[in-house]
Design a protein around this motif. Structure first.
Motif, PDB file in Angstrom:
ATOM      1  N   TYR A 161       0.812  -1.218   0.000  1.00  0.00           N
ATOM      2  CA  TYR A 161       0.000   0.000   0.000  1.00  0.00           C
ATOM      3  C   TYR A 161       0.847   1.271   0.000  1.00  0.00           C
ATOM      4  N   PRO A 241       0.343  -0.822 -10.391  1.00  0.00           N
ATOM      5  CA  PRO A 241      -0.689   0.228 -10.428  1.00  0.00           C
ATOM      6  C   PRO A 241      -1.020   0.714  -9.019  1.00  0.00           C
ATOM      7  N   THR A 244      -1.731  -1.330  -5.585  1.00  0.00           N
ATOM      8  CA  THR A 244      -2.161  -2.694  -5.897  1.00  0.00           C
ATOM      9  C   THR A 244      -0.953  -3.546  -6.291  1.00  0.00           C
ATOM     10  N   PRO A 245      -1.125  -4.856  -6.370  1.00  0.00           N
ATOM     11  CA  PRO A 245       0.029  -5.734  -6.598  1.00  0.00           C
ATOM     12  C   PRO A 245       0.757  -5.501  -7.924  1.00  0.00           C
ATOM     13  N   ARG A 247       2.284  -6.514 -11.359  1.00  0.00           N
ATOM     14  CA  ARG A 247       1.803  -7.462 -12.366  1.00  0.00           C
ATOM     15  C   ARG A 247       2.614  -7.301 -13.641  1.00  0.00           C
ATOM     16  N   ASN A 253      -5.277  -8.239 -19.501  1.00  0.00           N
ATOM     17  CA  ASN A 253      -4.670  -9.428 -18.888  1.00  0.00           C
ATOM     18  C   ASN A 253      -3.737 -10.183 -19.830  1.00  0.00           C
TER      19      ASN A 253
ATOM     20  N   GLU B  66     -10.535  -7.635  -9.750  1.00  0.00           N
ATOM     21  CA  GLU B  66      -9.616  -7.241 -10.817  1.00  0.00           C
ATOM     22  C   GLU B  66      -9.030  -5.868 -10.513  1.00  0.00           C
ATOM     23  N   LEU B  67      -7.697  -5.807 -10.542  1.00  0.00           N
ATOM     24  CA  LEU B  67      -7.013  -4.556 -10.240  1.00  0.00           C
ATOM     25  C   LEU B  67      -6.184  -4.145 -11.454  1.00  0.00           C
ATOM     26  N   ARG B  82      -8.623  -3.440   5.815  1.00  0.00           N
ATOM     27  CA  ARG B  82      -9.023  -2.863   4.535  1.00  0.00           C
ATOM     28  C   ARG B  82     -10.142  -3.696   3.922  1.00  0.00           C
ATOM     29  N   ASP B  93      -9.559  -7.776   3.802  1.00  0.00           N
ATOM     30  CA  ASP B  93      -8.128  -8.099   3.847  1.00  0.00           C
ATOM     31  C   ASP B  93      -7.604  -7.722   5.224  1.00  0.00           C
TER      32      ASP B  93
END
Lengths: 287, 128
Positions: A161, A241, A244-245, A247, A253, B66-67, B82, B93
Protein backbone atom coordinates in the motif's frame (compact mmCIF):
# COMPACT_ATOMS: atom_id res chain seq x y z
CA UNK A 1 59.65 -26.63 -57.55
CA UNK A 2 61.79 -26.21 -54.47
CA UNK A 3 60.54 -27.53 -51.14
CA UNK A 4 61.95 -26.38 -47.81
CA UNK A 5 61.35 -28.31 -44.62
CA UNK A 6 61.14 -25.63 -41.93
CA UNK A 7 62.62 -27.27 -38.89
CA UNK A 8 65.80 -25.67 -37.66
CA UNK A 9 66.57 -22.38 -36.08
CA UNK A 10 70.32 -22.05 -36.48
CA UNK A 11 71.16 -24.60 -39.19
CA UNK A 12 70.00 -24.21 -42.79
CA UNK A 13 66.69 -26.02 -43.35
CA UNK A 14 66.66 -29.07 -45.64
CA UNK A 15 65.76 -28.08 -49.20
CA UNK A 16 65.17 -30.27 -52.26
CA UNK A 17 63.76 -30.07 -55.75
CA UNK A 18 60.68 -32.06 -56.73
CA UNK A 19 60.89 -34.42 -59.64
CA UNK A 20 58.59 -33.78 -62.59
CA UNK A 21 56.32 -36.61 -61.49
CA UNK A 22 56.19 -35.27 -57.91
CA UNK A 23 55.46 -31.75 -59.24
CA UNK A 24 52.56 -33.10 -61.30
CA UNK A 25 51.15 -34.98 -58.33
CA UNK A 26 51.45 -31.93 -56.10
CA UNK A 27 49.81 -29.63 -58.65
CA UNK A 28 46.94 -32.10 -59.00
CA UNK A 29 46.39 -31.80 -55.27
CA UNK A 30 46.57 -28.01 -54.87
CA UNK A 31 45.55 -26.54 -58.25
CA UNK A 32 42.91 -23.81 -57.91
CA UNK A 33 42.86 -23.98 -54.10
CA UNK A 34 43.47 -21.17 -51.66
CA UNK A 35 46.83 -21.78 -50.01
CA UNK A 36 48.62 -20.20 -47.09
CA UNK A 37 51.46 -17.91 -48.17
CA UNK A 38 55.03 -18.95 -47.25
CA UNK A 39 55.32 -16.41 -44.47
CA UNK A 40 52.21 -17.69 -42.72
CA UNK A 41 53.81 -19.61 -39.91
CA UNK A 42 53.89 -19.10 -36.21
CA UNK A 43 57.29 -18.06 -34.86
CA UNK A 44 57.98 -21.23 -32.93
CA UNK A 45 60.81 -23.69 -32.47
CA UNK A 46 60.71 -27.12 -34.11
CA UNK A 47 58.73 -28.31 -37.10
CA UNK A 48 56.93 -25.41 -38.81
CA UNK A 49 55.73 -27.06 -42.02
CA UNK A 50 56.87 -27.10 -45.64
CA UNK A 51 57.29 -24.18 -48.00
CA UNK A 52 56.95 -24.78 -51.73
CA UNK A 53 58.41 -22.23 -54.16
CA UNK A 54 57.48 -22.57 -57.85
CA UNK A 55 60.07 -22.98 -60.53
CA UNK A 56 59.84 -20.86 -63.69
CA UNK A 57 57.86 -23.59 -65.45
CA UNK A 58 55.15 -23.50 -62.79
CA UNK A 59 54.72 -19.72 -62.57
CA UNK A 60 51.62 -19.78 -64.82
CA UNK A 61 49.76 -22.21 -62.55
CA UNK A 62 51.37 -21.36 -59.26
CA UNK A 63 52.45 -17.73 -59.30
CA UNK A 64 53.31 -17.62 -55.60
CA UNK A 65 54.91 -19.91 -53.15
CA UNK A 66 52.79 -21.53 -50.49
CA UNK A 67 52.99 -23.28 -47.17
CA UNK A 68 51.73 -26.72 -46.24
CA UNK A 69 51.57 -27.91 -42.63
CA UNK A 70 52.92 -26.23 -39.58
CA UNK A 71 50.72 -23.88 -37.67
CA UNK A 72 49.67 -21.03 -39.93
CA UNK A 73 47.96 -18.18 -38.18
CA UNK A 74 44.22 -18.28 -38.50
CA UNK A 75 42.36 -15.72 -40.53
CA UNK A 76 41.64 -15.40 -44.22
CA UNK A 77 43.65 -12.20 -44.50
CA UNK A 78 46.90 -14.17 -44.49
CA UNK A 79 45.81 -16.52 -47.23
CA UNK A 80 46.38 -16.18 -50.93
CA UNK A 81 43.32 -15.63 -53.06
CA UNK A 82 41.86 -18.60 -54.89
CA UNK A 83 39.19 -21.24 -54.54
CA UNK A 84 38.28 -23.28 -51.51
CA UNK A 85 41.06 -23.75 -48.95
CA UNK A 86 42.29 -27.29 -48.40
CA UNK A 87 40.30 -29.26 -45.90
CA UNK A 88 42.19 -30.57 -42.90
CA UNK A 89 42.42 -34.11 -44.28
CA UNK A 90 43.45 -32.80 -47.71
CA UNK A 91 46.18 -30.62 -46.17
CA UNK A 92 47.41 -33.59 -44.13
CA UNK A 93 47.55 -35.72 -47.25
CA UNK A 94 49.57 -33.07 -49.16
CA UNK A 95 51.89 -32.70 -46.18
CA UNK A 96 52.46 -36.47 -46.01
CA UNK A 97 53.13 -36.52 -49.74
CA UNK A 98 55.71 -33.71 -49.53
CA UNK A 99 57.41 -35.25 -46.51
CA UNK A 100 57.66 -38.47 -48.52
CA UNK A 101 59.58 -36.60 -51.22
CA UNK A 102 62.07 -35.40 -48.58
CA UNK A 103 63.69 -38.83 -48.29
CA UNK A 104 66.25 -37.86 -50.84
CA UNK A 105 67.82 -35.31 -48.48
CA UNK A 106 66.40 -35.98 -45.01
CA UNK A 107 67.72 -38.82 -42.86
CA UNK A 108 65.41 -41.39 -41.33
CA UNK A 109 66.09 -39.97 -37.86
CA UNK A 110 65.06 -36.50 -38.99
CA UNK A 111 62.01 -37.93 -40.73
CA UNK A 112 61.01 -39.59 -37.45
CA UNK A 113 61.60 -36.33 -35.59
CA UNK A 114 59.17 -34.56 -37.93
CA UNK A 115 56.60 -37.34 -37.55
CA UNK A 116 56.85 -37.13 -33.78
CA UNK A 117 56.59 -33.37 -33.85
CA UNK A 118 53.49 -33.48 -36.07
CA UNK A 119 51.85 -35.95 -33.72
CA UNK A 120 52.68 -33.76 -30.76
CA UNK A 121 51.24 -30.69 -32.49
CA UNK A 122 48.15 -32.63 -33.56
CA UNK A 123 47.55 -33.61 -29.94
CA UNK A 124 47.32 -30.00 -28.90
CA UNK A 125 45.82 -28.62 -32.12
CA UNK A 126 43.37 -27.52 -33.11
CA UNK A 127 42.62 -25.68 -29.91
CA UNK A 128 38.95 -25.51 -29.12
CA UNK A 129 37.70 -21.96 -29.44
CA UNK A 130 38.12 -20.27 -26.09
CA UNK A 131 35.27 -18.10 -24.93
CA UNK A 132 36.27 -14.49 -25.08
CA UNK A 133 35.44 -12.82 -21.78
CA UNK A 134 33.28 -9.77 -22.30
CA UNK A 135 35.20 -6.60 -22.03
CA UNK A 136 34.20 -4.47 -19.07
CA UNK A 137 32.04 -1.63 -20.30
CA UNK A 138 33.71 1.69 -20.67
CA UNK A 139 32.76 4.20 -18.03
CA UNK A 140 29.56 5.83 -19.18
CA UNK A 141 28.71 3.11 -21.70
CA UNK A 142 25.08 1.95 -21.72
CA UNK A 143 24.53 -1.27 -19.80
CA UNK A 144 20.98 -2.53 -19.17
CA UNK A 145 20.92 -4.33 -15.82
CA UNK A 146 17.44 -5.77 -15.43
CA UNK A 147 16.54 -7.71 -12.31
CA UNK A 148 14.46 -10.85 -12.09
CA UNK A 149 10.70 -10.51 -11.68
CA UNK A 150 10.06 -10.80 -7.95
CA UNK A 151 6.63 -9.35 -7.18
CA UNK A 152 6.23 -11.03 -3.77
CA UNK A 153 8.44 -8.54 -1.97
CA UNK A 154 6.30 -5.67 -3.28
CA UNK A 155 2.93 -7.32 -2.83
CA UNK A 156 3.01 -7.89 0.91
CA UNK A 157 1.38 -5.31 3.21
CA UNK A 158 2.31 -2.73 4.23
CA UNK A 159 4.79 -2.29 1.32
CA UNK A 160 1.95 -3.09 -1.07
CA UNK A 161 0.00 0.00 0.00
CA UNK A 162 2.96 2.34 0.58
CA UNK A 163 4.77 2.02 -2.78
CA UNK A 164 3.53 3.01 -6.20
CA UNK A 165 4.51 2.62 -9.86
CA UNK A 166 7.42 5.06 -9.49
CA UNK A 167 8.82 3.10 -6.55
CA UNK A 168 8.61 -0.16 -8.47
CA UNK A 169 10.00 1.17 -11.75
CA UNK A 170 12.97 2.79 -10.02
CA UNK A 171 13.43 -0.25 -7.75
CA UNK A 172 13.31 1.86 -4.60
CA UNK A 173 10.97 0.73 -1.82
CA UNK A 174 10.75 4.01 0.10
CA UNK A 175 7.29 3.33 1.58
CA UNK A 176 6.41 6.96 0.75
CA UNK A 177 4.32 6.56 -2.45
CA UNK A 178 7.20 8.33 -4.22
CA UNK A 179 6.62 11.29 -6.49
CA UNK A 180 8.91 12.26 -9.40
CA UNK A 181 11.07 15.26 -8.55
CA UNK A 182 10.28 15.31 -4.84
CA UNK A 183 13.69 13.95 -3.81
CA UNK A 184 15.51 16.50 -5.96
CA UNK A 185 13.51 19.42 -4.60
CA UNK A 186 11.03 20.20 -7.36
CA UNK A 187 8.09 17.89 -7.99
CA UNK A 188 6.19 17.88 -11.29
CA UNK A 189 3.60 20.63 -11.63
CA UNK A 190 1.68 19.30 -14.62
CA UNK A 191 0.66 15.79 -15.56
CA UNK A 192 2.27 15.79 -18.97
CA UNK A 193 5.04 13.68 -20.48
CA UNK A 194 7.39 16.68 -20.49
CA UNK A 195 6.79 17.77 -16.91
CA UNK A 196 6.81 14.36 -15.21
CA UNK A 197 9.73 13.28 -17.40
CA UNK A 198 11.71 16.36 -16.39
CA UNK A 199 10.93 15.76 -12.72
CA UNK A 200 12.16 12.17 -13.01
CA UNK A 201 15.30 13.43 -14.79
CA UNK A 202 16.02 15.68 -11.82
CA UNK A 203 15.86 12.57 -9.62
CA UNK A 204 18.41 10.94 -11.92
CA UNK A 205 16.23 8.96 -14.35
CA UNK A 206 17.69 9.77 -17.77
CA UNK A 207 16.16 9.93 -21.23
CA UNK A 208 19.33 8.36 -22.66
CA UNK A 209 21.13 5.27 -21.41
CA UNK A 210 24.38 6.07 -19.67
CA UNK A 211 26.13 3.50 -17.50
CA UNK A 212 24.44 0.60 -15.66
CA UNK A 213 20.70 1.29 -15.86
CA UNK A 214 17.28 -0.28 -15.61
CA UNK A 215 15.02 0.29 -18.62
CA UNK A 216 11.75 1.94 -17.68
CA UNK A 217 8.83 3.52 -19.53
CA UNK A 218 6.68 6.52 -18.65
CA UNK A 219 3.03 6.90 -19.66
CA UNK A 220 0.56 9.66 -18.80
CA UNK A 221 -3.17 9.89 -18.20
CA UNK A 222 -3.21 13.43 -19.59
CA UNK A 223 -3.97 15.94 -16.88
CA UNK A 224 -4.70 13.31 -14.23
CA UNK A 225 -1.89 10.89 -13.44
CA UNK A 226 1.38 9.24 -14.45
CA UNK A 227 2.41 5.59 -14.58
CA UNK A 228 5.69 3.71 -14.97
CA UNK A 229 6.76 0.28 -16.23
CA UNK A 230 10.08 -1.52 -15.69
CA UNK A 231 11.63 -4.23 -17.86
CA UNK A 232 12.43 -7.46 -16.03
CA UNK A 233 15.41 -9.74 -16.66
CA UNK A 234 13.00 -12.27 -18.18
CA UNK A 235 12.28 -9.84 -21.01
CA UNK A 236 8.74 -8.88 -20.11
CA UNK A 237 7.58 -5.63 -18.54
CA UNK A 238 6.11 -5.31 -15.06
CA UNK A 239 4.34 -2.50 -13.25
CA UNK A 240 2.61 -1.64 -10.03
CA UNK A 241 -0.69 0.23 -10.43
CA UNK A 242 -0.71 2.43 -7.34
CA UNK A 243 -1.23 0.53 -4.10
CA UNK A 244 -2.16 -2.69 -5.90
CA UNK A 245 0.03 -5.73 -6.60
CA UNK A 246 2.85 -5.79 -9.12
CA UNK A 247 1.80 -7.46 -12.37
CA UNK A 248 3.26 -8.18 -15.80
CA UNK A 249 -0.01 -7.99 -17.68
CA UNK A 250 -1.94 -5.15 -19.29
CA UNK A 251 -5.58 -4.11 -18.80
CA UNK A 252 -6.64 -6.98 -21.07
CA UNK A 253 -4.67 -9.43 -18.89
CA UNK A 254 -2.10 -10.08 -21.63
CA UNK A 255 1.55 -10.54 -20.63
CA UNK A 256 3.54 -7.49 -21.72
CA UNK A 257 6.11 -9.82 -23.26
CA UNK A 258 8.54 -7.19 -24.52
CA UNK A 259 8.34 -8.32 -28.14
CA UNK A 260 4.81 -8.17 -29.52
CA UNK A 261 3.47 -6.33 -26.49
CA UNK A 262 5.32 -3.44 -24.90
CA UNK A 263 4.40 -0.43 -22.76
CA UNK A 264 4.03 1.45 -26.04
CA UNK A 265 1.23 -0.69 -27.46
CA UNK A 266 -0.35 -2.56 -24.53
CA UNK A 267 -3.77 -1.68 -23.11
CA UNK A 268 -3.10 1.05 -20.54
CA UNK A 269 -6.65 2.14 -19.77
CA UNK A 270 -6.81 5.93 -19.49
CA UNK A 271 -3.02 6.34 -19.65
CA UNK A 272 -3.19 7.14 -23.34
CA UNK A 273 0.07 9.09 -23.75
CA UNK A 274 3.19 7.01 -24.20
CA UNK A 275 6.15 9.21 -23.27
CA UNK A 276 8.99 6.88 -24.30
CA UNK A 277 11.63 4.79 -22.61
CA UNK A 278 13.95 6.04 -19.91
CA UNK A 279 16.89 4.71 -17.95
CA UNK A 280 17.12 4.48 -14.20
CA UNK A 281 20.71 4.39 -12.95
CA UNK A 282 21.86 2.49 -9.88
CA UNK A 283 22.31 5.64 -7.84
CA UNK A 284 18.86 7.14 -8.41
CA UNK A 285 17.27 8.77 -5.37
CA UNK A 286 13.50 9.13 -5.06
CA UNK A 287 11.18 10.16 -2.26
CA UNK B 1 -22.82 -19.83 1.51
CA UNK B 2 -21.73 -20.56 5.03
CA UNK B 3 -23.16 -18.67 7.95
CA UNK B 4 -19.67 -18.14 9.29
CA UNK B 5 -18.61 -16.28 6.14
CA UNK B 6 -21.68 -14.06 6.18
CA UNK B 7 -21.20 -13.14 9.81
CA UNK B 8 -17.49 -12.40 9.49
CA UNK B 9 -17.61 -9.33 7.27
CA UNK B 10 -19.04 -6.73 9.68
CA UNK B 11 -16.47 -7.66 12.31
CA UNK B 12 -13.63 -6.79 9.93
CA UNK B 13 -14.83 -3.21 9.74
CA UNK B 14 -15.27 -2.73 13.44
CA UNK B 15 -15.92 0.96 12.98
CA UNK B 16 -19.20 0.02 11.33
CA UNK B 17 -20.35 -1.92 14.34
CA UNK B 18 -23.25 0.00 15.95
CA UNK B 19 -21.63 -0.18 19.34
CA UNK B 20 -18.26 1.10 18.09
CA UNK B 21 -19.40 3.87 15.72
CA UNK B 22 -17.44 6.99 16.51
CA UNK B 23 -14.62 5.15 18.24
CA UNK B 24 -12.40 5.09 15.22
CA UNK B 25 -12.74 6.91 11.87
CA UNK B 26 -13.23 4.92 8.69
CA UNK B 27 -11.41 6.36 5.67
CA UNK B 28 -12.78 5.96 2.15
CA UNK B 29 -10.27 5.89 -0.71
CA UNK B 30 -11.23 6.23 -4.36
CA UNK B 31 -8.78 3.77 -5.95
CA UNK B 32 -8.04 5.24 -9.36
CA UNK B 33 -4.51 6.60 -9.61
CA UNK B 34 -1.20 4.82 -10.00
CA UNK B 35 1.40 7.51 -9.40
CA UNK B 36 -0.48 10.19 -7.47
CA UNK B 37 -1.96 9.44 -4.09
CA UNK B 38 -5.62 8.44 -4.39
CA UNK B 39 -8.32 10.81 -3.12
CA UNK B 40 -9.30 9.77 0.40
CA UNK B 41 -11.45 11.21 3.15
CA UNK B 42 -13.01 10.19 6.43
CA UNK B 43 -16.64 9.03 6.50
CA UNK B 44 -19.15 10.57 8.84
CA UNK B 45 -20.78 8.50 11.56
CA UNK B 46 -24.01 8.38 9.59
CA UNK B 47 -22.24 7.22 6.43
CA UNK B 48 -20.36 4.59 8.40
CA UNK B 49 -23.55 3.33 9.99
CA UNK B 50 -25.29 3.06 6.61
CA UNK B 51 -22.29 1.24 5.20
CA UNK B 52 -22.49 -1.21 8.05
CA UNK B 53 -26.02 -2.07 7.02
CA UNK B 54 -25.00 -2.55 3.40
CA UNK B 55 -22.13 -4.85 4.33
CA UNK B 56 -24.33 -7.10 6.43
CA UNK B 57 -25.10 -10.60 5.13
CA UNK B 58 -23.27 -10.53 1.80
CA UNK B 59 -22.83 -13.95 0.14
CA UNK B 60 -19.29 -15.20 -0.23
CA UNK B 61 -17.76 -15.37 -3.70
CA UNK B 62 -14.90 -17.25 -5.32
CA UNK B 63 -14.23 -14.53 -7.86
CA UNK B 64 -11.07 -12.43 -7.81
CA UNK B 65 -11.12 -8.66 -7.64
CA UNK B 66 -9.62 -7.24 -10.82
CA UNK B 67 -7.01 -4.56 -10.24
CA UNK B 68 -5.89 -2.69 -13.34
CA UNK B 69 -4.99 0.78 -14.54
CA UNK B 70 -7.72 3.38 -14.14
CA UNK B 71 -10.81 3.14 -11.94
CA UNK B 72 -10.46 0.14 -9.62
CA UNK B 73 -13.25 0.90 -7.15
CA UNK B 74 -12.94 1.89 -3.47
CA UNK B 75 -10.99 0.93 -0.40
CA UNK B 76 -12.40 1.30 3.11
CA UNK B 77 -9.57 1.66 5.61
CA UNK B 78 -9.71 1.37 9.35
CA UNK B 79 -6.28 1.04 10.89
CA UNK B 80 -4.63 -1.96 9.28
CA UNK B 81 -7.93 -3.39 8.11
CA UNK B 82 -9.02 -2.86 4.53
CA UNK B 83 -12.14 -3.65 2.51
CA UNK B 84 -11.87 -3.38 -1.28
CA UNK B 85 -15.10 -2.69 -3.15
CA UNK B 86 -14.77 -3.17 -6.89
CA UNK B 87 -16.43 -4.73 -9.91
CA UNK B 88 -19.40 -6.09 -7.99
CA UNK B 89 -17.22 -7.67 -5.31
CA UNK B 90 -16.32 -6.85 -1.71
CA UNK B 91 -12.99 -8.19 -0.44
CA UNK B 92 -11.82 -8.08 3.13
CA UNK B 93 -8.13 -8.10 3.85
CA UNK B 94 -6.77 -8.45 7.35
CA UNK B 95 -3.23 -9.56 8.12
CA UNK B 96 -2.95 -11.14 4.68
CA UNK B 97 -6.14 -13.17 5.12
CA UNK B 98 -8.61 -12.39 2.35
CA UNK B 99 -12.27 -13.19 1.87
CA UNK B 100 -14.41 -12.12 -1.07
CA UNK B 101 -18.16 -11.49 -1.16
CA UNK B 102 -20.67 -10.55 -3.82
CA UNK B 103 -21.82 -6.94 -3.64
CA UNK B 104 -25.52 -7.72 -3.70
CA UNK B 105 -26.59 -4.70 -1.64
CA UNK B 106 -25.17 -1.87 -3.75
CA UNK B 107 -22.09 -1.04 -1.65
CA UNK B 108 -20.15 0.25 -4.66
CA UNK B 109 -23.11 2.32 -5.89
CA UNK B 110 -23.35 3.97 -2.47
CA UNK B 111 -19.60 4.70 -2.39
CA UNK B 112 -19.74 6.17 -5.90
CA UNK B 113 -22.48 8.49 -4.69
CA UNK B 114 -20.32 9.54 -1.74
CA UNK B 115 -17.45 10.25 -4.18
CA UNK B 116 -19.74 12.39 -6.35
CA UNK B 117 -20.89 14.28 -3.29
CA UNK B 118 -17.24 14.90 -2.52
CA UNK B 119 -16.63 16.41 -6.00
CA UNK B 120 -15.02 13.44 -7.74
CA UNK B 121 -17.84 12.83 -10.19
CA UNK B 122 -15.68 13.80 -13.15
CA UNK B 123 -13.14 11.08 -12.28
CA UNK B 124 -15.89 8.47 -12.19
CA UNK B 125 -17.04 9.42 -15.66
CA UNK B 126 -13.68 8.61 -17.26
CA UNK B 127 -14.26 5.80 -19.78
CA UNK B 128 -12.26 2.66 -18.96
Amino acid sequence: MIVTLELFSGRPNPTWTLSEEDQRQLLDRVRGRTLAPPEASEPRLGYRGLVVLPSEENLAELPHGFRIGGVPPSGDATRTKGGQPLKTEEANEVEQFLLGTARVVVSDDLQQLVVDERQRQASVLPQPPQPIPPEPPEPGACQIVSTAYSPAVWNSPPALYLNNCYNYAMSRMTNTFAQPGLASGQMYTALTCADVGAAASRDGCKSTCNGPSKKVALVIWPGWDFHWYRKSAEGFWAHKPGGTPVRNTDNLNRVINGSTLTPANCDRGPYTAFCGYRYSPKNIVIK
Amino acid sequence: VSGRAIAELPRILTGTHPESVGERAVTLELDIYSGRPNPRWDLTEAETAHLHELLRNLPQSGEAVELKLGYRGFVLIEGSRRITVANGLVRTDEHGHQLTYLDTSGVELYLRQLARDRGYGNLLEIPE
